[in-house]
Design a protein around this motif. Structure first.
Motif, PDB file in Angstrom:
ATOM      1  N   THR A   2     -23.924 -27.517 -40.370  1.00  0.00           N
ATOM      2  CA  THR A   2     -25.326 -27.529 -39.973  1.00  0.00           C
ATOM      3  C   THR A   2     -25.425 -27.746 -38.472  1.00  0.00           C
ATOM      4  O   THR A   2     -24.758 -28.614 -37.924  1.00  0.00           O
ATOM      5  CB  THR A   2     -26.088 -28.657 -40.704  1.00  0.00           C
ATOM      6  N   LEU A   3     -26.269 -26.951 -37.835  1.00  0.00           N
ATOM      7  CA  LEU A   3     -26.555 -27.120 -36.414  1.00  0.00           C
ATOM      8  C   LEU A   3     -27.920 -27.781 -36.309  1.00  0.00           C
ATOM      9  O   LEU A   3     -28.938 -27.186 -36.664  1.00  0.00           O
ATOM     10  CB  LEU A   3     -26.550 -25.764 -35.700  1.00  0.00           C
ATOM     11  N   LYS A   4     -27.929 -29.017 -35.841  1.00  0.00           N
ATOM     12  CA  LYS A   4     -29.180 -29.763 -35.695  1.00  0.00           C
ATOM     13  C   LYS A   4     -29.825 -29.383 -34.368  1.00  0.00           C
ATOM     14  O   LYS A   4     -29.183 -29.413 -33.324  1.00  0.00           O
ATOM     15  CB  LYS A   4     -28.912 -31.260 -35.754  1.00  0.00           C
ATOM     16  N   ILE A   5     -31.120 -29.031 -34.447  1.00  0.00           N
ATOM     17  CA  ILE A   5     -31.853 -28.584 -33.266  1.00  0.00           C
ATOM     18  C   ILE A   5     -33.148 -29.375 -33.153  1.00  0.00           C
ATOM     19  O   ILE A   5     -33.870 -29.548 -34.138  1.00  0.00           O
ATOM     20  CB  ILE A   5     -32.164 -27.074 -33.352  1.00  0.00           C
ATOM     21  N   GLN A   6     -33.439 -29.834 -31.940  1.00  0.00           N
ATOM     22  CA  GLN A   6     -34.675 -30.563 -31.666  1.00  0.00           C
ATOM     23  C   GLN A   6     -35.533 -29.722 -30.735  1.00  0.00           C
ATOM     24  O   GLN A   6     -35.066 -29.279 -29.681  1.00  0.00           O
ATOM     25  CB  GLN A   6     -34.349 -31.903 -31.012  1.00  0.00           C
ATOM     26  N   ARG A   7     -36.788 -29.524 -31.127  1.00  0.00           N
ATOM     27  CA  ARG A   7     -37.744 -28.877 -30.226  1.00  0.00           C
ATOM     28  C   ARG A   7     -38.217 -29.921 -29.223  1.00  0.00           C
ATOM     29  O   ARG A   7     -38.686 -30.982 -29.618  1.00  0.00           O
ATOM     30  CB  ARG A   7     -38.945 -28.352 -30.992  1.00  0.00           C
ATOM     31  N   LEU A   8     -38.109 -29.610 -27.958  1.00  0.00           N
ATOM     32  CA  LEU A   8     -38.558 -30.524 -26.905  1.00  0.00           C
ATOM     33  C   LEU A   8     -39.979 -30.226 -26.460  1.00  0.00           C
ATOM     34  O   LEU A   8     -40.605 -31.051 -25.792  1.00  0.00           O
ATOM     35  CB  LEU A   8     -37.599 -30.452 -25.711  1.00  0.00           C
ATOM     36  N   THR A   9     -40.459 -29.037 -26.796  1.00  0.00           N
ATOM     37  CA  THR A   9     -41.831 -28.639 -26.477  1.00  0.00           C
ATOM     38  C   THR A   9     -42.426 -27.954 -27.705  1.00  0.00           C
ATOM     39  O   THR A   9     -41.685 -27.403 -28.531  1.00  0.00           O
ATOM     40  CB  THR A   9     -41.874 -27.651 -25.287  1.00  0.00           C
ATOM     41  N   PRO A  10     -43.746 -27.945 -27.823  1.00  0.00           N
ATOM     42  CA  PRO A  10     -44.359 -27.282 -28.976  1.00  0.00           C
ATOM     43  C   PRO A  10     -44.216 -25.756 -28.948  1.00  0.00           C
ATOM     44  O   PRO A  10     -44.347 -25.102 -29.978  1.00  0.00           O
ATOM     45  CB  PRO A  10     -45.832 -27.697 -28.912  1.00  0.00           C
ATOM     46  N   THR A  11     -43.921 -25.199 -27.779  1.00  0.00           N
ATOM     47  CA  THR A  11     -43.793 -23.737 -27.666  1.00  0.00           C
ATOM     48  C   THR A  11     -42.360 -23.242 -27.865  1.00  0.00           C
ATOM     49  O   THR A  11     -42.126 -22.037 -27.897  1.00  0.00           O
ATOM     50  CB  THR A  11     -44.305 -23.269 -26.291  1.00  0.00           C
ATOM     51  N   LEU A  27     -31.481 -17.040 -28.061  1.00  0.00           N
ATOM     52  CA  LEU A  27     -32.195 -18.089 -27.333  1.00  0.00           C
ATOM     53  C   LEU A  27     -33.345 -17.444 -26.572  1.00  0.00           C
ATOM     54  O   LEU A  27     -33.182 -16.376 -25.976  1.00  0.00           O
ATOM     55  CB  LEU A  27     -31.263 -18.802 -26.348  1.00  0.00           C
ATOM     56  N   ARG A  28     -34.499 -18.117 -26.583  1.00  0.00           N
ATOM     57  CA  ARG A  28     -35.698 -17.567 -25.945  1.00  0.00           C
ATOM     58  C   ARG A  28     -36.138 -18.415 -24.759  1.00  0.00           C
ATOM     59  O   ARG A  28     -35.938 -19.627 -24.745  1.00  0.00           O
ATOM     60  CB  ARG A  28     -36.826 -17.468 -26.963  1.00  0.00           C
ATOM     61  N   ALA A  29     -36.779 -17.761 -23.806  1.00  0.00           N
ATOM     62  CA  ALA A  29     -37.310 -18.449 -22.627  1.00  0.00           C
ATOM     63  C   ALA A  29     -38.556 -19.231 -23.024  1.00  0.00           C
ATOM     64  O   ALA A  29     -39.522 -18.657 -23.521  1.00  0.00           O
ATOM     65  CB  ALA A  29     -37.647 -17.444 -21.538  1.00  0.00           C
ATOM     66  N   ASP A  30     -38.527 -20.533 -22.814  1.00  0.00           N
ATOM     67  CA  ASP A  30     -39.677 -21.384 -23.104  1.00  0.00           C
ATOM     68  C   ASP A  30     -40.411 -21.630 -21.785  1.00  0.00           C
ATOM     69  O   ASP A  30     -40.295 -22.690 -21.167  1.00  0.00           O
ATOM     70  CB  ASP A  30     -39.210 -22.700 -23.745  1.00  0.00           C
ATOM     71  N   ILE A  31     -41.140 -20.603 -21.356  1.00  0.00           N
ATOM     72  CA  ILE A  31     -41.856 -20.650 -20.080  1.00  0.00           C
ATOM     73  C   ILE A  31     -43.333 -20.366 -20.332  1.00  0.00           C
ATOM     74  O   ILE A  31     -43.683 -19.646 -21.276  1.00  0.00           O
ATOM     75  CB  ILE A  31     -41.268 -19.639 -19.062  1.00  0.00           C
ATOM     76  N   GLY A  41     -31.690 -11.794  -7.371  1.00  0.00           N
ATOM     77  CA  GLY A  41     -32.278 -13.112  -7.581  1.00  0.00           C
ATOM     78  C   GLY A  41     -31.741 -13.806  -8.821  1.00  0.00           C
ATOM     79  O   GLY A  41     -31.214 -13.172  -9.734  1.00  0.00           O
ATOM     80  N   ALA A  42     -31.891 -15.124  -8.824  1.00  0.00           N
ATOM     81  CA  ALA A  42     -31.431 -15.927  -9.962  1.00  0.00           C
ATOM     82  C   ALA A  42     -32.430 -17.036 -10.230  1.00  0.00           C
ATOM     83  O   ALA A  42     -33.125 -17.489  -9.326  1.00  0.00           O
ATOM     84  CB  ALA A  42     -30.060 -16.522  -9.670  1.00  0.00           C
ATOM     85  N   SER A  43     -32.480 -17.469 -11.475  1.00  0.00           N
ATOM     86  CA  SER A  43     -33.340 -18.574 -11.856  1.00  0.00           C
ATOM     87  C   SER A  43     -32.793 -19.197 -13.135  1.00  0.00           C
ATOM     88  O   SER A  43     -32.033 -18.561 -13.878  1.00  0.00           O
ATOM     89  CB  SER A  43     -34.776 -18.074 -12.086  1.00  0.00           C
ATOM     90  N   VAL A  44     -33.182 -20.438 -13.377  1.00  0.00           N
ATOM     91  CA  VAL A  44     -32.782 -21.144 -14.589  1.00  0.00           C
ATOM     92  C   VAL A  44     -33.985 -21.202 -15.521  1.00  0.00           C
ATOM     93  O   VAL A  44     -35.086 -21.576 -15.101  1.00  0.00           O
ATOM     94  CB  VAL A  44     -32.272 -22.566 -14.270  1.00  0.00           C
ATOM     95  N   PHE A  45     -33.756 -20.833 -16.776  1.00  0.00           N
ATOM     96  CA  PHE A  45     -34.829 -20.767 -17.751  1.00  0.00           C
ATOM     97  C   PHE A  45     -34.627 -21.812 -18.843  1.00  0.00           C
ATOM     98  O   PHE A  45     -33.563 -21.873 -19.462  1.00  0.00           O
ATOM     99  CB  PHE A  45     -34.891 -19.368 -18.379  1.00  0.00           C
ATOM    100  N   PRO A  46     -35.660 -22.613 -19.098  1.00  0.00           N
ATOM    101  CA  PRO A  46     -35.567 -23.575 -20.189  1.00  0.00           C
ATOM    102  C   PRO A  46     -35.700 -22.869 -21.542  1.00  0.00           C
ATOM    103  O   PRO A  46     -36.324 -21.812 -21.636  1.00  0.00           O
ATOM    104  CB  PRO A  46     -36.763 -24.494 -19.941  1.00  0.00           C
ATOM    105  N   THR A  47     -35.113 -23.479 -22.569  1.00  0.00           N
ATOM    106  CA  THR A  47     -35.307 -22.984 -23.935  1.00  0.00           C
ATOM    107  C   THR A  47     -36.218 -23.915 -24.724  1.00  0.00           C
ATOM    108  O   THR A  47     -36.679 -23.541 -25.801  1.00  0.00           O
ATOM    109  CB  THR A  47     -33.971 -22.864 -24.693  1.00  0.00           C
ATOM    110  N   GLY A  48     -36.441 -25.136 -24.197  1.00  0.00           N
ATOM    111  CA  GLY A  48     -37.244 -26.101 -24.920  1.00  0.00           C
ATOM    112  C   GLY A  48     -36.525 -26.710 -26.108  1.00  0.00           C
ATOM    113  O   GLY A  48     -37.140 -27.316 -26.974  1.00  0.00           O
ATOM    114  N   LEU A  49     -35.201 -26.544 -26.144  1.00  0.00           N
ATOM    115  CA  LEU A  49     -34.401 -27.005 -27.279  1.00  0.00           C
ATOM    116  C   LEU A  49     -33.263 -27.907 -26.831  1.00  0.00           C
ATOM    117  O   LEU A  49     -32.683 -27.708 -25.766  1.00  0.00           O
ATOM    118  CB  LEU A  49     -33.783 -25.807 -28.016  1.00  0.00           C
TER     119      LEU A  49
END
Length: 145
Positions: A2-11, A27-31, A41-49
């Protein structure tokens, strides 16, 4: 397993496999709004996870082939490594290797997470290594390319 995952944001969107046999979990961009990566260009994208990988595994964050091949968008560090004891947010650095801007939309699939076993060998310094037929032959030593 089992992979336990916590949502850090509601989105945040839980990762999922595109098909039953897909090795990677998308994995999706949580932006909150679209982000355009200019050429080079480069940027860091949160996943909210945040994830809790099972002991004895590692999470490898790979690019998505469609983003890389069609648009030149790839992880900034080639392959991200998530250690089993890391509990912070999973974030994905992306670089635009193309000559055109590319816009990452909120919720867009930006990378894939592969969970795999990992070996954790003890380190032993030695004065020499066992001989092999190849020896110290490196890049290109076994033939063309």
């Amino acid at each position: 397993m089992t992979l336990k995952i916590q949502r850090l944001t509601p989105t945040a969107v839980l990762p999922e496999r595109a098909t039953g046999q897909s090795a990677g979990l998308d994995l999706r961009a949580d932006i909150g709004q679209a982000v355009t990566l200019p050429p080079g260009g480069a940027s860091v994208f949160p996943t909210g996870l945040a994830i809790a990988l099972p002991e004895g595994t590692v999470g490898l964050v790979f690019g998505r082939s469609g983003l890389g091949i069609k648009h030149g968008i790839a992880p900034s560090n080639a392959v991200g490594v998530i250690d089993a004891d890391y509990r912070g947010e999973v974030r994905v650095g992306l670089t635009n290797h193309s000559d055109k801007p590319y816009t990452i939309e909120p919720g867009e699939r930006i990378a894939q997470l592969v969970v795999t076993p990992v070996l954790l060998p003890e380190i032993a310094e030695v004065s020499s290594l066992d001989e092999t037929a190849r020896g110290a032959g490196g890049f290109g030593s076994t033939g063309r390319g």
